[in-house]
Scaffold this motif. Structure first.
Motif, PDB file in Angstrom:
ATOM      1  N   HIS A   1       0.835  -1.207   0.000  1.00 52.62           N
ATOM      2  CA  HIS A   1       0.000   0.000   0.000  1.00 52.62           C
ATOM      3  C   HIS A   1       0.873   1.263   0.000  1.00 52.62           C
ATOM      4  O   HIS A   1       0.615   2.201  -0.760  1.00 52.62           O
ATOM      5  CB  HIS A   1      -0.942   0.005   1.202  1.00 52.62           C
ATOM      6  CG  HIS A   1      -1.861   1.180   1.205  1.00 52.62           C
ATOM      7  ND1 HIS A   1      -3.025   1.206   0.480  1.00 52.62           N
ATOM      8  CD2 HIS A   1      -1.769   2.379   1.819  1.00 52.62           C
ATOM      9  CE1 HIS A   1      -3.616   2.371   0.651  1.00 52.62           C
ATOM     10  NE2 HIS A   1      -2.881   3.096   1.467  1.00 52.62           N
ATOM     11  N   ARG A   2       1.911   1.290   0.822  1.00 50.16           N
ATOM     12  CA  ARG A   2       2.826   2.442   0.845  1.00 50.16           C
ATOM     13  C   ARG A   2       3.512   2.619  -0.513  1.00 50.16           C
ATOM     14  O   ARG A   2       3.645   3.736  -1.017  1.00 50.16           O
ATOM     15  CB  ARG A   2       3.874   2.275   1.944  1.00 50.16           C
ATOM     16  CG  ARG A   2       3.394   2.646   3.324  1.00 50.16           C
ATOM     17  CD  ARG A   2       4.540   2.759   4.310  1.00 50.16           C
ATOM     18  NE  ARG A   2       5.370   1.567   4.370  1.00 50.16           N
ATOM     19  CZ  ARG A   2       5.190   0.544   5.198  1.00 50.16           C
ATOM     20  NH1 ARG A   2       4.194   0.566   6.055  1.00 50.16           N
ATOM     21  NH2 ARG A   2       6.011  -0.479   5.177  1.00 50.16           N
ATOM     22  N   PHE A   3       3.952   1.514  -1.094  1.00 50.06           N
ATOM     23  CA  PHE A   3       4.619   1.560  -2.398  1.00 50.06           C
ATOM     24  C   PHE A   3       3.679   2.132  -3.464  1.00 50.06           C
ATOM     25  O   PHE A   3       4.044   3.050  -4.202  1.00 50.06           O
ATOM     26  CB  PHE A   3       5.100   0.168  -2.795  1.00 50.06           C
ATOM     27  CG  PHE A   3       5.678   0.104  -4.180  1.00 50.06           C
ATOM     28  CD1 PHE A   3       6.983   0.506  -4.414  1.00 50.06           C
ATOM     29  CD2 PHE A   3       4.916  -0.346  -5.241  1.00 50.06           C
ATOM     30  CE1 PHE A   3       7.522   0.460  -5.700  1.00 50.06           C
ATOM     31  CE2 PHE A   3       5.445  -0.395  -6.522  1.00 50.06           C
ATOM     32  CZ  PHE A   3       6.744   0.012  -6.748  1.00 50.06           C
ATOM     33  N   LEU A   4       2.472   1.592  -3.545  1.00 40.09           N
ATOM     34  CA  LEU A   4       1.538   2.059  -4.571  1.00 40.09           C
ATOM     35  C   LEU A   4       1.094   3.496  -4.326  1.00 40.09           C
ATOM     36  O   LEU A   4       0.838   4.236  -5.277  1.00 40.09           O
ATOM     37  CB  LEU A   4       0.325   1.131  -4.659  1.00 40.09           C
ATOM     38  CG  LEU A   4       0.574  -0.165  -5.420  1.00 40.09           C
ATOM     39  CD1 LEU A   4      -0.637  -1.085  -5.334  1.00 40.09           C
ATOM     40  CD2 LEU A   4       0.938   0.110  -6.868  1.00 40.09           C
ATOM     41  N   SER A   5       1.004   3.914  -3.079  1.00 40.33           N
ATOM     42  CA  SER A   5       0.619   5.293  -2.773  1.00 40.33           C
ATOM     43  C   SER A   5       1.629   6.294  -3.331  1.00 40.33           C
ATOM     44  O   SER A   5       1.288   7.441  -3.605  1.00 40.33           O
ATOM     45  CB  SER A   5       0.480   5.490  -1.265  1.00 40.33           C
ATOM     46  OG  SER A   5      -0.610   4.738  -0.776  1.00 40.33           O
ATOM     47  N   LYS A   6       2.881   5.867  -3.512  1.00 41.22           N
ATOM     48  CA  LYS A   6       3.911   6.732  -4.083  1.00 41.22           C
ATOM     49  C   LYS A   6       3.848   6.777  -5.611  1.00 41.22           C
ATOM     50  O   LYS A   6       4.383   7.688  -6.223  1.00 41.22           O
ATOM     51  CB  LYS A   6       5.297   6.245  -3.658  1.00 41.22           C
ATOM     52  CG  LYS A   6       5.560   6.404  -2.187  1.00 41.22           C
ATOM     53  CD  LYS A   6       6.910   5.830  -1.836  1.00 41.22           C
ATOM     54  CE  LYS A   6       7.138   5.867  -0.332  1.00 41.22           C
ATOM     55  NZ  LYS A   6       8.401   5.204   0.036  1.00 41.22           N
ATOM     56  N   HIS A   7       3.242   5.761  -6.240  1.00 39.33           N
ATOM     57  CA  HIS A   7       3.278   5.641  -7.693  1.00 39.33           C
ATOM     58  C   HIS A   7       1.908   5.782  -8.372  1.00 39.33           C
ATOM     59  O   HIS A   7       1.857   5.947  -9.590  1.00 39.33           O
ATOM     60  CB  HIS A   7       3.876   4.288  -8.083  1.00 39.33           C
ATOM     61  CG  HIS A   7       5.300   4.152  -7.677  1.00 39.33           C
ATOM     62  ND1 HIS A   7       5.690   3.674  -6.454  1.00 39.33           N
ATOM     63  CD2 HIS A   7       6.442   4.462  -8.334  1.00 39.33           C
ATOM     64  CE1 HIS A   7       7.010   3.683  -6.372  1.00 39.33           C
ATOM     65  NE2 HIS A   7       7.487   4.163  -7.497  1.00 39.33           N
ATOM     66  N   ALA A   8       0.838   5.670  -7.614  1.00 40.70           N
ATOM     67  CA  ALA A   8      -0.493   5.652  -8.212  1.00 40.70           C
ATOM     68  C   ALA A   8      -1.466   6.390  -7.291  1.00 40.70           C
ATOM     69  O   ALA A   8      -1.114   6.786  -6.180  1.00 40.70           O
ATOM     70  CB  ALA A   8      -0.939   4.204  -8.424  1.00 40.70           C
TER      71      ALA A   8
ATOM     72  N   PRO B   1      -4.885   6.287  -5.074  1.00 40.53           N
ATOM     73  CA  PRO B   1      -5.845   5.356  -4.471  1.00 40.53           C
ATOM     74  C   PRO B   1      -7.261   5.692  -4.919  1.00 40.53           C
ATOM     75  O   PRO B   1      -7.649   6.850  -4.974  1.00 40.53           O
ATOM     76  CB  PRO B   1      -5.670   5.575  -2.966  1.00 40.53           C
ATOM     77  CG  PRO B   1      -4.938   6.849  -2.803  1.00 40.53           C
ATOM     78  CD  PRO B   1      -4.244   7.149  -4.100  1.00 40.53           C
ATOM     79  N   VAL B   2      -8.018   4.661  -5.274  1.00 42.58           N
ATOM     80  CA  VAL B   2      -9.394   4.823  -5.717  1.00 42.58           C
ATOM     81  C   VAL B   2     -10.346   4.255  -4.675  1.00 42.58           C
ATOM     82  O   VAL B   2     -11.389   4.829  -4.395  1.00 42.58           O
ATOM     83  CB  VAL B   2      -9.609   4.115  -7.078  1.00 42.58           C
ATOM     84  CG1 VAL B   2     -11.059   4.191  -7.512  1.00 42.58           C
ATOM     85  CG2 VAL B   2      -8.702   4.699  -8.135  1.00 42.58           C
ATOM     86  N   GLN B   3      -9.986   3.139  -4.097  1.00 38.74           N
ATOM     87  CA  GLN B   3     -10.799   2.426  -3.140  1.00 38.74           C
ATOM     88  C   GLN B   3      -9.861   1.516  -2.356  1.00 38.74           C
ATOM     89  O   GLN B   3      -8.689   1.396  -2.691  1.00 38.74           O
ATOM     90  CB  GLN B   3     -11.841   1.598  -3.914  1.00 38.74           C
ATOM     91  CG  GLN B   3     -13.109   1.310  -3.175  1.00 38.74           C
ATOM     92  CD  GLN B   3     -14.108   0.641  -4.097  1.00 38.74           C
ATOM     93  OE1 GLN B   3     -13.750  -0.256  -4.856  1.00 38.74           O
ATOM     94  NE2 GLN B   3     -15.344   1.062  -4.041  1.00 38.74           N
ATOM     95  N   TYR B   4     -10.364   0.852  -1.300  1.00 40.50           N
ATOM     96  CA  TYR B   4      -9.510  -0.081  -0.586  1.00 40.50           C
ATOM     97  C   TYR B   4      -8.927  -1.084  -1.577  1.00 40.50           C
ATOM     98  O   TYR B   4      -9.656  -1.693  -2.350  1.00 40.50           O
ATOM     99  CB  TYR B   4     -10.286  -0.847   0.483  1.00 40.50           C
ATOM    100  CG  TYR B   4     -10.858   0.023   1.573  1.00 40.50           C
ATOM    101  CD1 TYR B   4     -10.030   0.818   2.349  1.00 40.50           C
ATOM    102  CD2 TYR B   4     -12.211   0.046   1.821  1.00 40.50           C
ATOM    103  CE1 TYR B   4     -10.541   1.617   3.342  1.00 40.50           C
ATOM    104  CE2 TYR B   4     -12.740   0.840   2.821  1.00 40.50           C
ATOM    105  CZ  TYR B   4     -11.900   1.631   3.585  1.00 40.50           C
ATOM    106  OH  TYR B   4     -12.407   2.421   4.566  1.00 40.50           O
ATOM    107  N   SER B   5      -7.649  -1.231  -1.588  1.00 38.82           N
ATOM    108  CA  SER B   5      -6.933  -2.200  -2.425  1.00 38.82           C
ATOM    109  C   SER B   5      -7.088  -1.965  -3.921  1.00 38.82           C
ATOM    110  O   SER B   5      -6.883  -2.872  -4.723  1.00 38.82           O
ATOM    111  CB  SER B   5      -7.367  -3.635  -2.084  1.00 38.82           C
ATOM    112  OG  SER B   5      -7.142  -3.906  -0.724  1.00 38.82           O
ATOM    113  N   VAL B   6      -7.434  -0.751  -4.328  1.00 41.80           N
ATOM    114  CA  VAL B   6      -7.585  -0.421  -5.755  1.00 41.80           C
ATOM    115  C   VAL B   6      -6.906   0.920  -6.015  1.00 41.80           C
ATOM    116  O   VAL B   6      -7.142   1.896  -5.309  1.00 41.80           O
ATOM    117  CB  VAL B   6      -9.069  -0.343  -6.170  1.00 41.80           C
ATOM    118  CG1 VAL B   6      -9.192   0.003  -7.651  1.00 41.80           C
ATOM    119  CG2 VAL B   6      -9.794  -1.637  -5.858  1.00 41.80           C
ATOM    120  N   PHE B   7      -6.054   0.950  -7.050  1.00 46.59           N
ATOM    121  CA  PHE B   7      -5.323   2.158  -7.407  1.00 46.59           C
ATOM    122  C   PHE B   7      -5.459   2.438  -8.894  1.00 46.59           C
ATOM    123  O   PHE B   7      -5.641   1.519  -9.692  1.00 46.59           O
ATOM    124  CB  PHE B   7      -3.825   1.991  -7.082  1.00 46.59           C
ATOM    125  CG  PHE B   7      -3.504   2.138  -5.626  1.00 46.59           C
ATOM    126  CD1 PHE B   7      -2.943   3.308  -5.151  1.00 46.59           C
ATOM    127  CD2 PHE B   7      -3.762   1.110  -4.741  1.00 46.59           C
ATOM    128  CE1 PHE B   7      -2.635   3.453  -3.811  1.00 46.59           C
ATOM    129  CE2 PHE B   7      -3.464   1.239  -3.402  1.00 46.59           C
ATOM    130  CZ  PHE B   7      -2.896   2.416  -2.930  1.00 46.59           C
TER     131      PHE B   7
END
Length: 110
Positions: free
Chosen positions: A25-32, A34-40
């Motif tokens: 989650h931290r990794f994806l928050s830097k690159h994408a 967030p749209v919903q829980y577990s969805v980017f």
């Protein structure tokens, strides 16, 4: 579509371990976005998406975790129901959307 043409991607995941879940989650928050829980939502070329997925692979256990990346069409329509509606202040557009192109104006040639 060319490997260097940017497009929208939907990334979703189901991670079985809390520590790996937080790390991803931290990794994806830097690159994408967030749209919903577990969805980017991610904007990038297929090559960039491939690189992102390779990086994600180092953060998960492929035997028990599930990460998926879906290429979004250029003309995307999103319908929502319930409390998960996006704030009116937030817009997510593909780089090919007419709305975003109108905001950016004509492309300049170098």
């Amino acid at each position: 579509m060319a490997m260097n043409t940017p497009q929208g991607w939907l990334i979703s995941y189901d991670i079985t371990d809390r520590r790996r879940l937080q790390r991803l989650h931290r990794f994806l928050s830097k690159h994408a976005t967030p749209v919903q829980y577990s969805v980017f939502h991610y904007e990038g070329s297929p090559a960039q998406m491939g690189q992102l997925m390779q990086s994600i692979e180092t953060l998960i256990d492929p035997r028990s975790d599930d990460v998926r990346g879906y290429a979004l069409p250029a003309h995307l329509s999103v319908d929502t129901l319930g409390r998960g509606k996006t704030s009116p202040d937030v817009l997510i557009h593909s780089v090919h959307s007419p709305q975003l192109q109108a905001l950016l104006g004509p492309a300049k040639k170098c």
